[in-house]
Design a protein around this motif. Structure first.
Motif, PDB file in Angstrom:
ATOM      1  N   GLU A   1     -32.515  -3.807  75.931  1.00  0.00           N
ATOM      2  CA  GLU A   1     -31.545  -2.899  75.220  1.00  0.00           C
ATOM      3  C   GLU A   1     -30.787  -4.221  74.864  1.00  0.00           C
ATOM      4  N   ALA A   2     -30.249  -4.303  73.745  1.00  0.00           N
ATOM      5  CA  ALA A   2     -29.217  -5.116  73.050  1.00  0.00           C
ATOM      6  C   ALA A   2     -28.047  -4.467  72.420  1.00  0.00           C
ATOM      7  N   ASN A   3     -26.919  -5.071  72.722  1.00  0.00           N
ATOM      8  CA  ASN A   3     -25.876  -4.639  71.900  1.00  0.00           C
ATOM      9  C   ASN A   3     -25.487  -5.549  70.818  1.00  0.00           C
ATOM     10  N   ALA A   4     -25.202  -5.009  69.650  1.00  0.00           N
ATOM     11  CA  ALA A   4     -24.742  -5.734  68.724  1.00  0.00           C
ATOM     12  C   ALA A   4     -23.798  -5.357  67.960  1.00  0.00           C
ATOM     13  N   THR A   5     -22.932  -6.203  67.066  1.00  0.00           N
ATOM     14  CA  THR A   5     -21.548  -5.647  66.648  1.00  0.00           C
ATOM     15  C   THR A   5     -21.984  -6.247  65.105  1.00  0.00           C
ATOM     16  N   LEU A   6     -22.020  -4.911  64.238  1.00  0.00           N
ATOM     17  CA  LEU A   6     -22.113  -5.308  62.738  1.00  0.00           C
ATOM     18  C   LEU A   6     -20.856  -5.100  61.952  1.00  0.00           C
ATOM     19  N   PRO A   7     -20.305  -6.010  61.471  1.00  0.00           N
ATOM     20  CA  PRO A   7     -19.066  -5.823  60.680  1.00  0.00           C
ATOM     21  C   PRO A   7     -19.030  -5.339  59.398  1.00  0.00           C
ATOM     22  N   LEU A   8     -18.469  -4.217  59.181  1.00  0.00           N
ATOM     23  CA  LEU A   8     -18.370  -3.713  57.905  1.00  0.00           C
ATOM     24  C   LEU A   8     -17.125  -4.217  56.915  1.00  0.00           C
ATOM     25  N   LYS A   9     -17.554  -4.389  55.707  1.00  0.00           N
ATOM     26  CA  LYS A   9     -16.361  -4.800  54.718  1.00  0.00           C
ATOM     27  C   LYS A   9     -16.211  -3.749  53.747  1.00  0.00           C
ATOM     28  N   PRO A  10     -14.942  -3.322  53.771  1.00  0.00           N
ATOM     29  CA  PRO A  10     -14.518  -2.108  52.827  1.00  0.00           C
ATOM     30  C   PRO A  10     -14.407  -2.352  51.327  1.00  0.00           C
ATOM     31  N   SER A  11     -15.080  -1.427  50.769  1.00  0.00           N
ATOM     32  CA  SER A  11     -14.886  -1.762  49.142  1.00  0.00           C
ATOM     33  C   SER A  11     -14.214  -0.351  48.610  1.00  0.00           C
ATOM     34  N   THR A  12     -13.455  -0.699  47.552  1.00  0.00           N
ATOM     35  CA  THR A  12     -12.836   0.345  46.700  1.00  0.00           C
ATOM     36  C   THR A  12     -13.307   0.500  45.421  1.00  0.00           C
ATOM     37  N   TYR A  13     -13.594   2.031  45.302  1.00  0.00           N
ATOM     38  CA  TYR A  13     -14.095   2.370  43.865  1.00  0.00           C
ATOM     39  C   TYR A  13     -12.850   3.139  43.170  1.00  0.00           C
ATOM     40  N   ASN A  14     -12.681   3.055  42.048  1.00  0.00           N
ATOM     41  CA  ASN A  14     -11.685   3.623  41.039  1.00  0.00           C
ATOM     42  C   ASN A  14     -12.538   4.733  40.237  1.00  0.00           C
ATOM     43  N   LEU A  15     -12.162   5.958  40.598  1.00  0.00           N
ATOM     44  CA  LEU A  15     -13.114   6.955  39.699  1.00  0.00           C
ATOM     45  C   LEU A  15     -12.239   7.700  38.777  1.00  0.00           C
ATOM     46  N   SER A  16     -12.860   7.868  37.645  1.00  0.00           N
ATOM     47  CA  SER A  16     -12.013   8.391  36.487  1.00  0.00           C
ATOM     48  C   SER A  16     -11.461   9.656  36.621  1.00  0.00           C
ATOM     49  N   GLU A  17     -10.478  10.214  35.959  1.00  0.00           N
ATOM     50  CA  GLU A  17      -9.907  11.526  36.378  1.00  0.00           C
ATOM     51  C   GLU A  17     -10.752  12.674  35.724  1.00  0.00           C
ATOM     52  N   VAL A  18     -10.764  13.768  36.386  1.00  0.00           N
ATOM     53  CA  VAL A  18     -11.531  14.762  35.707  1.00  0.00           C
ATOM     54  C   VAL A  18     -10.580  16.024  35.981  1.00  0.00           C
ATOM     55  N   ASN A  19     -10.454  16.616  34.768  1.00  0.00           N
ATOM     56  CA  ASN A  19      -9.681  17.904  34.676  1.00  0.00           C
ATOM     57  C   ASN A  19     -10.387  19.121  34.423  1.00  0.00           C
ATOM     58  N   VAL A  20     -10.043  19.943  35.281  1.00  0.00           N
ATOM     59  CA  VAL A  20     -10.978  21.223  35.376  1.00  0.00           C
ATOM     60  C   VAL A  20     -10.064  22.460  35.034  1.00  0.00           C
ATOM     61  N   LEU A  21     -10.268  22.915  33.597  1.00  0.00           N
ATOM     62  CA  LEU A  21      -9.520  23.881  33.141  1.00  0.00           C
ATOM     63  C   LEU A  21     -10.229  25.155  33.183  1.00  0.00           C
ATOM     64  N   PRO A  22      -9.264  26.204  33.282  1.00  0.00           N
ATOM     65  CA  PRO A  22     -10.019  27.669  33.279  1.00  0.00           C
ATOM     66  C   PRO A  22     -10.178  28.224  31.834  1.00  0.00           C
ATOM     67  N   GLY A  23     -11.333  28.885  31.779  1.00  0.00           N
ATOM     68  CA  GLY A  23     -11.860  29.399  30.341  1.00  0.00           C
ATOM     69  C   GLY A  23     -11.174  30.673  30.324  1.00  0.00           C
ATOM     70  N   LYS A  24     -11.672  31.480  29.088  1.00  0.00           N
ATOM     71  CA  LYS A  24     -10.728  32.822  29.131  1.00  0.00           C
ATOM     72  C   LYS A  24     -11.136  33.549  30.168  1.00  0.00           C
ATOM     73  N   ASN A  25     -10.300  34.652  30.581  1.00  0.00           N
ATOM     74  CA  ASN A  25     -10.671  35.459  31.947  1.00  0.00           C
ATOM     75  C   ASN A  25     -11.623  36.347  31.194  1.00  0.00           C
ATOM     76  N   PRO A  26     -12.741  36.454  31.856  1.00  0.00           N
ATOM     77  CA  PRO A  26     -13.699  37.472  31.426  1.00  0.00           C
ATOM     78  C   PRO A  26     -13.374  38.898  31.636  1.00  0.00           C
ATOM     79  N   ALA A  27     -12.334  39.243  32.609  1.00  0.00           N
ATOM     80  CA  ALA A  27     -12.014  40.720  32.797  1.00  0.00           C
ATOM     81  C   ALA A  27     -10.893  40.997  31.450  1.00  0.00           C
ATOM     82  N   LEU A  28     -10.310  40.011  31.163  1.00  0.00           N
ATOM     83  CA  LEU A  28      -9.042  40.258  30.122  1.00  0.00           C
ATOM     84  C   LEU A  28      -9.788  40.453  28.902  1.00  0.00           C
TER      85      LEU A  28
END
Length: 218
Positions: free
Chosen positions: A5-32
């Motif tokens: 049994e061995a204990n090991a330390t694994l270092p992690l390096k953070p990475s940053t990702y920029n996601l493009s903006e997503v706009n979710v707009l409602p369509g026409k109300n089907p009930a209307l």
């Protein structure tokens, strides 16, 4: 065999990702969209505009006790009395009437039989006939001396919020839309809330339930 049994330390390096903006707009109300078709077909489906008819109508009206909340010990209602108030009507009226109509405005409605609680010939039995509308296609629904904007009207399409609750199929294979309605939050109207079943492809009202709003003292 030997297990180590061995204990090991694994270092992690953070990475940053920029996601493009997503706009979710409602369509026409089907009930209307459905309600717009209902309003457009009012001239075809309003029985008062399509000739003459004769039908039997069952009326039922109940009166309940109204007990206001109060902190005054002298007016506090005991649990037994409160239970009796909740489980019993103050007055119950039932009647069966015959309605006849000839377009555009000739109407006759006569009481065939009626009863009020335990009374044999109560005059109050005519009240349900006189204070509520028969059709749900007029721009305004008259209840006693008040006019409520009908959700099935051109003006109602602007002032009401509609929600398509369900889509059903009847025994004939036709589509039935179940739509709830209530006045919009910022709407300043005398309105009602409830639900309606709409038949397609005729866009006619199959059934409707409606009630005044809680803050309406009518």
């Amino acid at each position: 065999w030997a297990f180590v049994e061995a204990n090991a330390t694994l270092p992690l390096k953070p990475s940053t990702y920029n996601l493009s903006e997503v706009n979710v707009l409602p369509g026409k109300n089907p009930a209307l969209a459905i309600m717009e078709k209902v309003v457009a077909n009012v001239p075809n489906n309003n029985p008062d505009l399509t000739g003459q008819y004769k039908c039997l109508i069952y009326h039922k009206m109940v009166f309940r006790y109204l007990v206001n909340d109060s902190t005054d010990k002298k007016t506090v209602v005991s649990p037994k009395i409160q239970a009796a108030i909740n489980n019993h009507y103050l007055l119950l009226m039932e009647s069966l009437s015959e309605k006849r109509h000839i377009a555009p405005n000739k109407n006759y409605e006569g009481i065939l039989t009626s009863r009020v609680s335990g009374f044999k010939d109560p005059a109050l039995a005519v009240l349900p006939v006189q204070i509520q509308p028969f059709v749900f296609y007029d721009d305004y629904l008259k209840l006693i001396d008040r006019q409520y904007l009908n959700p099935v009207s051109k003006a109602g399409l602007r002032e009401y919020r509609y929600i398509l609750e369900d889509t059903l199929t009847d025994v004939l294979g036709d589509t039935i839309f179940y739509i709830s309605f209530s006045p919009k939050q910022k709407s300043n109207i005398m309105g009602v809330k409830g639900a309606v079943h709409i038949h397609a492809p005729t866009w006619a009202i199959k059934s409707v339930t409606a009630s005044t709003l809680p803050d309406d003292d009518a």
